[in-house]
Design a protein around this motif. Structure first.
Motif: not given
Length: 152
Positions: A23-50
């Protein structure tokens, strides 16, 4: 790609040293993907990351794998090992308790850890109405949410 029927996961357990390292190998990617997912979901369903409402992106991903990877499961496939991890998000603590994300990574065979790859974050579109449309959305899990196979 493997399905839940094709992968026999071991029982949920505390992370091993190998899991921490993977998990340390991909920690930076996990963090970037959490932010990306949050922003993507906030566009059409903000309850996902509420559960992260009012928390900055920086604070949301202010976790450390050694401190916050709290549970793992893994299972072999013909193309390597699938590893699931439950990662605490220290900034999320609400009426439901602590917040966690479920993350899937892949460790191909025969190369050590340098080729571990991020696969996905579990985003649950749980309950469905009579027409099959989701009525619940959840990217941030509770401590009690089982760490189960997902293929998002």
């Amino acid at each position: 790609m493997a399905s839940a029927e094709q992968v026999e996961l071991n029982a949920p357990h505390n992370p091993t040293e190998k899991a921490f390292e993977a998990f340390e190998v991909v920690e930076h990617t996990i963090k970037a993907e959490i932010i990306k997912s949050r922003h993507d979901w906030d566009k059409h369903e903000p309850r996902m990351w509420s559960r992260a409402a009012g928390i900055s992106d920086h604070d949301l991903v202010a976790f450390n794998i050694r401190d916050d990877l709290v549970e793992c499961r893994s299972g072999p496939t013909s193309y390597g090992t699938i590893i699931l991890g439950k990662i605490r998000l220290p900034a999320v603590h609400d009426e439901e308790g602590e917040g966690f994300v479920h993350v899937r990574v892949h460790d191909p065979p025969n190369r050590g850890l340098e080729d571990v790859k991020f696969h996905s974050i579990f985003t649950d579109e749980g309950n469905r109405d009579a027409d099959g449309h989701p009525t619940t959305w959840r990217a941030i899990q509770t401590r009690g949410t089982p760490l189960e196979f997902f293929n998002e």
